[in-house]
Design an enzyme around this catalytic site. Structure first.
Site, PDB file in Angstrom:
ATOM      1  N   LYS A 114       0.845  -1.209   0.000  1.00 40.37           N
ATOM      2  CA  LYS A 114       0.000   0.000   0.000  1.00 40.37           C
ATOM      3  C   LYS A 114       0.872   1.248   0.000  1.00 40.37           C
ATOM      4  O   LYS A 114       1.924   1.281   0.660  1.00 40.37           O
ATOM      5  CB  LYS A 114      -0.892  -0.043   1.250  1.00 40.37           C
ATOM      6  CG  LYS A 114      -1.878   1.118   1.368  1.00 40.37           C
ATOM      7  CD  LYS A 114      -2.797   0.918   2.579  1.00 40.37           C
ATOM      8  CE  LYS A 114      -3.771   2.058   2.769  1.00 40.37           C
ATOM      9  NZ  LYS A 114      -4.662   1.853   3.933  1.00 40.37           N
ATOM     10  N   SER A 120      -9.692   2.002   3.135  1.00 43.27           N
ATOM     11  CA  SER A 120      -8.836   2.780   2.269  1.00 43.27           C
ATOM     12  C   SER A 120      -7.875   1.922   1.428  1.00 43.27           C
ATOM     13  O   SER A 120      -7.364   2.402   0.425  1.00 43.27           O
ATOM     14  CB  SER A 120      -8.025   3.767   3.112  1.00 43.27           C
ATOM     15  OG  SER A 120      -7.147   3.074   3.980  1.00 43.27           O
ATOM     16  N   SER A 180      -9.815  -0.569   7.214  1.00 44.19           N
ATOM     17  CA  SER A 180      -9.291  -0.412   5.848  1.00 44.19           C
ATOM     18  C   SER A 180      -8.703  -1.654   5.209  1.00 44.19           C
ATOM     19  O   SER A 180      -8.391  -1.631   4.026  1.00 44.19           O
ATOM     20  CB  SER A 180      -8.234   0.681   5.828  1.00 44.19           C
ATOM     21  OG  SER A 180      -8.872   1.909   5.773  1.00 44.19           O
TER      22      SER A 180
HETATM   23  N1  GLN Z   1     -12.826   4.178   6.657  1.00 42.39           N
HETATM   24  C1  GLN Z   1     -12.152   4.448   7.890  1.00 42.39           C
HETATM   25  C2  GLN Z   1     -11.673   5.874   7.910  1.00 42.39           C
HETATM   26  O1  GLN Z   1     -11.857   6.549   6.940  1.00 42.39           O
HETATM   27  C3  GLN Z   1     -11.042   3.486   8.098  1.00 42.39           C
HETATM   28  C4  GLN Z   1      -9.806   3.877   7.429  1.00 42.39           C
HETATM   29  C5  GLN Z   1      -8.634   3.008   7.763  1.00 42.39           C
HETATM   30  O2  GLN Z   1      -8.789   1.963   8.407  1.00 42.39           O
HETATM   31  N2  GLN Z   1      -7.450   3.483   7.383  1.00 42.39           N
HETATM   32  O3  GLN Z   1     -11.129   6.316   8.868  1.00 42.39           O
END
Ligand code: GLN
Length: 475
Positions: free
Chosen positions: A76, A151, A175
């Protein structure tokens, strides 16, 4: 032809000398090219991956190759890999070259995994659809009009579409698990502190974890046993022993499973997801396991708690991006103050700015106690509840997400609707316990559904073994 789906299979082919690392890498590079429109990769390390494959083929011939020889991994774009660009999918880090390598990546390389490229994601890991990336959106390979989740959307699609064997993502509030559910692959978030965060560009430091996407539980477990463990560069990383998770997958015992009434009865839950989750719970009962419904009145407080604390931490973490030390600097400044302001206004995307403002607000002197301190107290209550429950029960089961993959733009104008996508994943993040998402059938549009399983902290071995067992009970 579907080839090289799992590392277990790759290993067998390598042992029988029916393939080589070079052939495997070429195969993935070809797939990456034909699936370029999915936009999963933001950079492909084609030449260096092929060169590395050649070296590892030689090691295999000499009998001195590492445990992951033949495994091809994508990373990532929030993980640092020395000498390579690392941008957190943000304009503000455009052109930034990592000065060192994340410990998790280094440990994979040390075992002869091949790093094939850098994967798209929501900017700084903030999002649930991969629509917040400076590199553009990632498409779900099963329906290109739908999001892959976020994400770590690129990491999920790279595995889903067979562009690499497995990938690293990060999970702050879901995410890894949410995109795994949306794409029909396995996604694991370890216990907080189980995997070193060294080299991970921080979003919310007390929540951030590095997680793994794979096609099989065994591959996932194998990667975990290699990347987990104490690291002198991350003082928060745990010194608790790690186990050979991939060799401990045998599961026979009768187990105690809890499911949360409020989660299954949530009005936000898509009926087919509820149906598939209940089906697994029923099968577990038939198999003689103890399955009990538990009431979790705090469910409604988890999302606000998560979003107050993570935005607070983000506002602090992201203050370092000021145009002086890293990446982008505005060409339009006329003095120091306007340089700071314009760099940050031009460099950060809309969602990141929204969170910096929210976080700065909840940390401001007049509101600190009303929001930040209170959210910390609620975090403690959620953590205590979850840990207590997980000492009475071996596992908590619930859907990974309230809905399956939605169409692009569906939540564009409503950030709160987007935040609701994290309804079921944030409990493990707020509590720090490990959680995994495994595929559990699909909805009427053919989009995958995920089943989430949580266990108590540092029980990764048990969690993997149970998930391995569950794959015969899921739909
Ligand atoms: N969707 C969640 C957020 O926007 C989780 C994101 C993540 O785990 N990096 O914070």
């Amino acid at each position: 032809m579907k080839k090289f789906i799992s590392f277990e299979e790759i290993k067998k082919l390598l042992e029988k000398k029916q393939t080589s690392c070079q052939a495997i890498v070429s195969h993935y590079l070809h797939n990456i090219q034909t699936k370029a429109h999915l936009n999963a990769f933001v950079e492909v390390y084609g030449q260096s991956a092929l060169k590395r494959a050649e070296e590892i083929d030689e090691k295999l011939a000499n009998g001195n190759a590492g445990k992951l020889a033949g495994m091809v991994i994508g990373i990532k774009d929030v993980l640092c890999y020395q000498g390579h660009e690392s941008t957190a999918s943000s304009k503000i880090l455009k052109g930034y070259q990592a000065q060192f390598t994340a410990t998790a990546i280094q440990r994979l390389i040390d075992q002869d995994a091949i790093i094939i490229g850098r994967l798209n994601c929501d900017e700084f890991g903030m999002g649930s659809s991969n629509e917040n990336s400076a590199h553009g959106k990632v498409r779900n390979a099963l329906d290109e009009n739908r999001v892959p989740g976020g994400s770590s959307g690129g990491s999920a699609v790279a595995v889903q579409a067979n562009l690499c064997t497995a990938s690293l993502g990060t999970d702050t509030g879901g995410s890894v698990r949410q995109p795994a559910a949306f794409t029909g692959v396995i996604g694991m978030k370890p216990t907080y502190s189980r995997v070193s965060r060294w080299g991970l560009i921080a979003y919310a430091s007390s929540f951030d974890t590095i997680g793994i996407f794979s096609h099989t539980v065994k591959d996932n477990a194998l990667i975990m046993e290699i990347i987990a463990g104490h690291d002198e560069f991350d003082s928060t990383s745990s010194r608790k022993p790690i186990f050979p998770y991939s060799q401990l997958l045998h599961f026979e015992k009768k187990t105690k499973v809890a499911y949360l009434k409020e989660a299954l009865e949530s009005p936000a839950l898509q009926p087919e997801i509820k149906k598939n989750t209940v089906a697994v719970l029923e099968k577990l009962k038939e198999e003689g396991h103890e399955v009990e419904q538990i009431s979790f009145p705090l469910l409604d407080y988890i999302l606000p708690t998560y979003y107050i604390l993570t935005t607070a931490e983000a506002s602090s973490n992201l203050s370092r991006f000021d145009g002086v030390k890293y990446g982008y600097r505005t060409p339009n400044a006329h003095n120091l103050e306007s340089m700071y302001k314009k760099t940050r206004s031009e460099g950060f995307g809309e969602e990141v700015k929204r969170r910096i403002m929210l976080g700065t607000f909840v940390l401001s002197a007049s509101y600190y106690d009303a929001y930040f301190t209170k959210a910390q107290k609620v975090r403690r209550m959620i953590k205590d509840f979850t840990e207590d429950l997980l000492s009475d029960f071996d596992y908590i089961i619930m859907p990974t997400t309230p809905t399956s993959a939605f169409k692009f733009g569906e939540h564009r104008d409503d950030p709160v609707a987007m935040y609701l996508e994290d309804l079921f994943t944030v409990q493990a993040s707020v509590s720090g316990v490990p959680a995994i998402s495994i595929p559990n059938g699909s909805d009427q549009n053919g989009m995958p559904i995920g089943l989430q399983i949580m266990s108590n902290s540092f029980k990764e071995a048990e969690l993997y073994a149970f998930s391995h067992y569950l794959k015969d009970l899921t739909l």
